[in-house]
Design a protein around this motif. Sequence first.
Motif, PDB file in Angstrom:
ATOM      1  N   ARG A 153       7.622   7.091   8.102  1.00  0.00           N
ATOM      2  CA  ARG A 153       7.069   6.021   8.933  1.00  0.00           C
ATOM      3  C   ARG A 153       5.941   5.330   8.172  1.00  0.00           C
ATOM      4  O   ARG A 153       5.079   5.985   7.572  1.00  0.00           O
ATOM      5  CB  ARG A 153       6.536   6.584  10.258  1.00  0.00           C
ATOM      6  CG  ARG A 153       7.585   7.348  11.064  1.00  0.00           C
ATOM      7  CD  ARG A 153       7.022   7.732  12.421  1.00  0.00           C
ATOM      8  NE  ARG A 153       6.810   6.555  13.256  1.00  0.00           N
ATOM      9  CZ  ARG A 153       6.087   6.562  14.388  1.00  0.00           C
ATOM     10  NH1 ARG A 153       5.483   7.677  14.771  1.00  0.00           N
ATOM     11  NH2 ARG A 153       5.945   5.466  15.103  1.00  0.00           N
ATOM     12  N   ASN A 154       5.958   4.016   8.202  1.00  0.00           N
ATOM     13  CA  ASN A 154       4.933   3.249   7.501  1.00  0.00           C
ATOM     14  C   ASN A 154       3.586   3.391   8.211  1.00  0.00           C
ATOM     15  O   ASN A 154       3.501   3.252   9.435  1.00  0.00           O
ATOM     16  CB  ASN A 154       5.325   1.771   7.453  1.00  0.00           C
ATOM     17  CG  ASN A 154       6.545   1.516   6.578  1.00  0.00           C
ATOM     18  OD1 ASN A 154       6.969   2.400   5.837  1.00  0.00           O
ATOM     19  ND2 ASN A 154       7.117   0.337   6.655  1.00  0.00           N
ATOM     20  N   VAL A 155       2.550   3.658   7.440  1.00  0.00           N
ATOM     21  CA  VAL A 155       1.182   3.783   7.955  1.00  0.00           C
ATOM     22  C   VAL A 155       0.260   3.071   6.975  1.00  0.00           C
ATOM     23  O   VAL A 155       0.273   3.365   5.776  1.00  0.00           O
ATOM     24  CB  VAL A 155       0.754   5.261   8.099  1.00  0.00           C
ATOM     25  CG1 VAL A 155      -0.696   5.357   8.552  1.00  0.00           C
ATOM     26  CG2 VAL A 155       1.668   5.998   9.074  1.00  0.00           C
ATOM     27  N   ALA A 156      -0.541   2.141   7.472  1.00  0.00           N
ATOM     28  CA  ALA A 156      -1.415   1.361   6.603  1.00  0.00           C
ATOM     29  C   ALA A 156      -2.491   2.235   5.987  1.00  0.00           C
ATOM     30  O   ALA A 156      -3.071   3.109   6.643  1.00  0.00           O
ATOM     31  CB  ALA A 156      -2.045   0.214   7.389  1.00  0.00           C
ATOM     32  N   GLU A 157      -2.751   1.994   4.712  1.00  0.00           N
ATOM     33  CA  GLU A 157      -3.833   2.697   4.031  1.00  0.00           C
ATOM     34  C   GLU A 157      -5.167   2.256   4.622  1.00  0.00           C
ATOM     35  O   GLU A 157      -5.329   1.123   5.047  1.00  0.00           O
ATOM     36  CB  GLU A 157      -3.799   2.397   2.538  1.00  0.00           C
ATOM     37  CG  GLU A 157      -4.681   3.285   1.697  1.00  0.00           C
ATOM     38  CD  GLU A 157      -4.401   3.161   0.217  1.00  0.00           C
ATOM     39  OE1 GLU A 157      -4.848   4.042  -0.538  1.00  0.00           O
ATOM     40  OE2 GLU A 157      -3.718   2.193  -0.193  1.00  0.00           O
ATOM     41  N   GLY A 158      -6.124   3.168   4.669  1.00  0.00           N
ATOM     42  CA  GLY A 158      -7.434   2.861   5.247  1.00  0.00           C
ATOM     43  C   GLY A 158      -7.668   3.687   6.491  1.00  0.00           C
ATOM     44  O   GLY A 158      -7.279   4.863   6.554  1.00  0.00           O
ATOM     45  N   ASP A 159      -8.274   3.076   7.508  1.00  0.00           N
ATOM     46  CA  ASP A 159      -8.652   3.816   8.711  1.00  0.00           C
ATOM     47  C   ASP A 159      -7.453   4.465   9.393  1.00  0.00           C
ATOM     48  O   ASP A 159      -7.535   5.603   9.867  1.00  0.00           O
ATOM     49  CB  ASP A 159      -9.372   2.892   9.696  1.00  0.00           C
ATOM     50  CG  ASP A 159     -10.744   2.466   9.196  1.00  0.00           C
ATOM     51  OD1 ASP A 159     -11.258   3.104   8.254  1.00  0.00           O
ATOM     52  OD2 ASP A 159     -11.299   1.492   9.746  1.00  0.00           O
ATOM     53  N   GLU A 160      -6.327   3.725   9.461  1.00  0.00           N
ATOM     54  CA  GLU A 160      -5.156   4.258  10.166  1.00  0.00           C
ATOM     55  C   GLU A 160      -4.651   5.536   9.497  1.00  0.00           C
ATOM     56  O   GLU A 160      -4.382   6.543  10.169  1.00  0.00           O
ATOM     57  CB  GLU A 160      -4.046   3.204  10.196  1.00  0.00           C
ATOM     58  CG  GLU A 160      -2.834   3.615  11.024  1.00  0.00           C
ATOM     59  CD  GLU A 160      -1.762   2.548  11.092  1.00  0.00           C
ATOM     60  OE1 GLU A 160      -0.697   2.821  11.679  1.00  0.00           O
ATOM     61  OE2 GLU A 160      -1.980   1.436  10.558  1.00  0.00           O
ATOM     62  N   LEU A 161      -4.544   5.520   8.190  1.00  0.00           N
ATOM     63  CA  LEU A 161      -4.096   6.710   7.466  1.00  0.00           C
ATOM     64  C   LEU A 161      -5.142   7.820   7.528  1.00  0.00           C
ATOM     65  O   LEU A 161      -4.808   8.992   7.729  1.00  0.00           O
ATOM     66  CB  LEU A 161      -3.798   6.349   6.013  1.00  0.00           C
ATOM     67  CG  LEU A 161      -3.343   7.506   5.116  1.00  0.00           C
ATOM     68  CD1 LEU A 161      -2.006   8.064   5.591  1.00  0.00           C
ATOM     69  CD2 LEU A 161      -3.246   7.055   3.658  1.00  0.00           C
TER      70      LEU A 161
END
Length: 387
Positions: A221-229
């Motif tokens: 599943r795609n997860v944006a790098e940064g706070d979300e990850l």
Amino acid sequence: MVVGGSIGGLTTALLLGRLGFDVEVFERTPTDLDGRGSGIVLHTETLRWFVECSDQHPETVSTATRFMQYLGPDNAVLYREPAPWSFTSWGTFHRALLADFGRDHYHLGECAAGFVQDPDGVEVQFASGRCERADLVVFADGIGSANRRHFSPEARLAYAGYVGWRGLVPERRLSAATFGLLHDAVTYCVAPNTHVPMYPIPSPEGGLAAGRRSMNYVWYRNVAEGDELDELMTDKHGVSVEVSLHPGQVQDRFIEEMRSAAAELLAPAVAEVVLRTEQPFLQAVYDVGARRMAAGRVALLGDAASTARPHPAAGTAKAAANAWALHDALAECADVTEALANWEPGQLELGQRLLHRAREMGARLQVDCTWVPGDPENKLGLYGEHD
């Protein structure tokens, strides 16, 4: 000396032992490794030790299926072809290798913190204060290798933009319809910007027959790098990790969201397996490639040298191929430094080719959504063919 007691490290140790080396293996984990239930697709290179050298037969550490298939909405079979594959669980395979190597020279809880070498040998310093000297040192200490920097200081983990939710479910807990659809195949479920490969592996208790195994999967599943990850990769105790969260460590809110998405996005049979997973675990997907694998009497091998995204299902095959090539180079040349210099170019090329293929496969599946079932570019294996 082999630093890293995983599958690549043990294969290397066993093969060095065949050449007459007295081998000591040092593993940083203080307790026995178990792989958390992960599955392995078995290729020729991975199985070669058991085919050629071991009293244990491949059939005692593996299970098999006969087909490759893609499922769509309502469990429609969108594509199916004969494609026999063999599989094992990480724990099953590791225990078998360790049984062949033995425990007398296998040391847990020893983290290699650095090394120095001279023309006659290598001295490795451990965080515990221990210091050992050897004629040859092989670092096979995985994706998180602290010793990679000595070979390629510029090599850093590069996040792929997605994570893999992992889990396994006993086949006996699946509905009859789901078991019937999944038990004899590598099954893919592909949706926009996400996909799941799924296949059966030996159960933790050692079950190898259909109905007694476990169904294993990775859901990307795609997860944006940064706070979300960063939030996703923070465990229940508030500790942030880079690569993996083990069973029982993933925050409940993320598991609940994952299960809700499974019911909405995945084919019903695939969703059933995901929803019946008691303790899913999580792995952020990275790749990394060192530009050197040999320095004097020291070698870097397996995931420590280069880690490719899991799509070709060939990470353990690459580590085994590195180990067998090292065996052959040392068998042909008694001078350790010269043998490592001869071994390095081909293994660097092998790792770079796999990195490139894995990135292309990931782009087709997770970004471009151009994955076509049956396309030969999508074949599993170390070389892009049924090996």
